[in-house]
Design a protein around this motif. Structure first.
Motif, PDB file in Angstrom:
ATOM      1  N   THR A 108      -0.968 -30.541   8.745  1.00 26.39           N
ATOM      2  CA  THR A 108      -0.461 -29.768   9.688  1.00 26.39           C
ATOM      3  C   THR A 108      -1.232 -29.603  11.071  1.00 26.39           C
ATOM      4  N   ALA A 125      -2.940 -17.507   8.558  1.00 27.78           N
ATOM      5  CA  ALA A 125      -2.590 -17.615   9.774  1.00 27.78           C
ATOM      6  C   ALA A 125      -2.672 -16.740  10.761  1.00 27.78           C
ATOM      7  N   PHE A 139      -3.204 -28.174   4.981  1.00 30.33           N
ATOM      8  CA  PHE A 139      -3.659 -27.635   5.960  1.00 30.33           C
ATOM      9  C   PHE A 139      -3.860 -28.608   7.182  1.00 30.33           C
ATOM     10  N   LEU A 158       2.366 -23.693  10.961  1.00 28.10           N
ATOM     11  CA  LEU A 158       1.899 -22.959   9.789  1.00 28.10           C
ATOM     12  C   LEU A 158       2.764 -21.951   9.221  1.00 28.10           C
TER      13      LEU A 158
END
Ligand code: NAD
Length: 498
Positions: free
Chosen positions: A203, A121, A200, A91
């Motif tokens: 990731t 984060a 997101f 991230l």
């Protein structure tokens, strides 16, 4: 545990960033029969098309989540924490990509996107640190003869529904807690901001989360998609952030299956400035609290309630600061206030201003939409006289500030509490004892004392009354995704003597 090697099939390029546009189900990016457009609210232009999932795809996601539930809950804490650590690193390496995509699809200024990303984060880091500390308890039964071992187990597959106004924070906060607890998740993105969710989820995939643990559905048919999932007894948890009306519908849908629910709903935040407040500080914080995200925040200052002794001074300074705000495309340097999320939502702001005028409220600045392209509205400030019924328990959700006057602290508290909502409230006073006494009388889940922003992973975020159920963040948030389980172990007390 093996991890999926799937790669994104369909992608869009937004601000030079490549983003998967499919649905993510069982560890694979998949296309759907139809697509829908994602629009940049600052230009009104289409920036991507994404897969439009339906109930069929949602149930496929639940199949994948249910299949992996048993394996996922038994992953050792260290292994789960390692996945989180890898995600956190990935991230951080993509901070700029996330910020660009958030600004492109939500319109918020780049500085706000960066701040939201950094906080998101942080939430992930917070949950990472908690995974190894999810302990139970051990106690003798009240009259001896056995032992009470209390442990916690994940609730089960969780549906996470998020709004568009904080496209990264909402999903990072929910998914972080659910995954840390050992629940597989089905993320239902907001149709206005699916790309941030996609980045997101991609990731998490790259970090190595096993197939089925994280699933993503984009859809223009939220109601049938969530109804199909809620009717399936394998779904054990719903965590929703959005309007109180939709939250109430979801609570009804959760009732037959006794589905565990967490609700982060609407707000009607009072921003109280008492007669001994630091007026300059209060005015500065009120501007941030009101106009951040163009006023489209559940914790925004919805009613600015000012003691008559400082009302003139506060109002003059607040108006001066609001007038200086720079409205424009969030990618341009120096922009403070971006567009409203959509044309439809911009039109509701126009109607809100008409309603305010009709109540006799005095317009101090702004009051108009800006000509396109994009869906902009000027920062607007009204001085409201009395307590118009049209504004009672009304979430403005717009760059429109309303200033009310009160004659005493008791008056301020009574007016602040006169709402069906109970999310965030704010109090400005130089007297700490007074701040605490007032804070304790406010029927709200969160009270900011001499500050207009209070989001933090260490804080239990959430509301009371029509603003919700449960908390996100803080030490207990993961327990919203865990259920206590007690094992009774017979112990013959005499054995130790033989
Ligand atoms: P919304 O309730 O219309 O939508 C929120 C989400 O629910 C979206 O993903 C939407 O697609 C989905 N949805 C809509 N109808 C649904 C249905 N029948 N079944 C299942 N899902 C459905 O809200 P919004 O306009 O996107 O967001 C603004 C609202 O969210 C405001 O009221 C704001 O206060 C609230 N909000 C609350 C918090 C909080 O933490 N308390 C945070 C952000 C926003």
């Amino acid at each position: 545990m093996t991890t999926t090697l799937a790669t994104p099939l369909d992608t869009a390029v937004v601000h030079g960033r490549r983003i998967p546009t499919g649905l993510f189900i069982g560890g694979e990016w998949r296309s759907a029969d139809s697509t829908f457009a994602v629009v940049d609210p600052a230009t009104g232009e289409q920036i991507a098309t994404v897969a439009d999932g339906g109930a069929h795809e949602a149930i496929a996601a639940l199949d994948a989540a249910a299949d992996v539930q048993d394996r996922w809950r038994h992953i050792a804490p260290r292994e789960r924490a390692d996945l989180f650590t890898r995600t956190h690193r990935l991230l951080l390496a993509r901070a700029d990509v996330f910020a660009d995509v958030m600004t492109a699809e939500s319109g918020k200024p780049l500085t706000e996107s960066r701040a939201e990303f950094a906080l998101s984060a942080e939430f992930f880091l917070w949950y990472t640190e908690q995974i190894a500390h999810l302990h139970g308890t051990w106690a003798p039964a009240s009259h001896g003869g056995y032992r009470v071992i209390t442990t916690h187990q994940p609730v089960g597959p969780a549906l996470l529904i998020t709004p568009w106004n904080f496209p990264m924070l909402m999903i990072a906060r929910k998914a972080g807690a659910a995954l840390a607890a050992g629940c597989p998740v089905i993320v239902k993105s907001a149709k206005e901001t699916p790309l941030t969710c996609a980045l997101f989820v991609e990731t998490l995939r790259e970090a190595g989360f096993p197939a089925g643990v994280v699933n993503l559905i984009h859809t223009t048919a939220s109601a049938p998609v969530s109804a199909a999932l809620m009717a399936d007894e394998r779904l054990r948890k719903i965590s929703f952030t959005g309007s109180t009306g939709v939250g109430a519908t979801l609570l009804e849908q959760a009732a037959p299956g006794i589905i565990n629910t967490s609700m982060e709903l609407g707000g009607d935040g009072p921003f109280i400035v008492l007669d001994d407040a630091d007026v300059e500080l209060a005015a500065q914080q009120a501007v941030v609290c009101k106009f951040r995200n163009a006023g489209q925040a559940c914790v925004a200052a919805n009613r600015i309630i000012v003691h008559s002794a400082v009302a003139a001074e506060f109002t003059a300074r607040f108006v001066e600061l609001a007038r200086a705000l720079n409205v424009g495309n969030g990618f341009e340097p120096g922009v403070d206030v971006g567009p409203i999320i959509s044309e439809r939502q911009r039109d509701t702001v126009v109607e809100l201003v008409e309603t305010l005028r009709a109540t006799g409220a005095e317009l101090l600045i702004g009051g108009s939409a800006r000509p396109g392209p994009g869906f902009f509205f000027e920062p607007t400030v009204f001085r409201v006289t009395g307590r118009p019924a049209e504004l009672c328990s009304r979430e403005l959700f717009a760059p429109v500030a309303t200033i009310y006057q009160v004659e005493s602290t008791a008056d301020a508290v009574a007016f602040a509490n006169d709402t069906r909502y109970g999310l965030a409230a704010y109090v400005f006073t130089k007297n700490l004892s007074r701040a605490v006494a007032v804070g304790e009388r406010l029927d709200f889940g969160m009270v900011g004392i001499n500050r207009g922003i209070m989001a933090d992973p260490a804080a239990a975020f959430g509301g009371v009354k029509a603003s919700g159920l449960g908390r996100e963040g803080g030490h207990d948030a993961i327990y919203d995704y865990l259920e206590a389980k007690y094992l009774a172990v017979t112990v013959d007390e005499e054995e130790g003597l033989s």
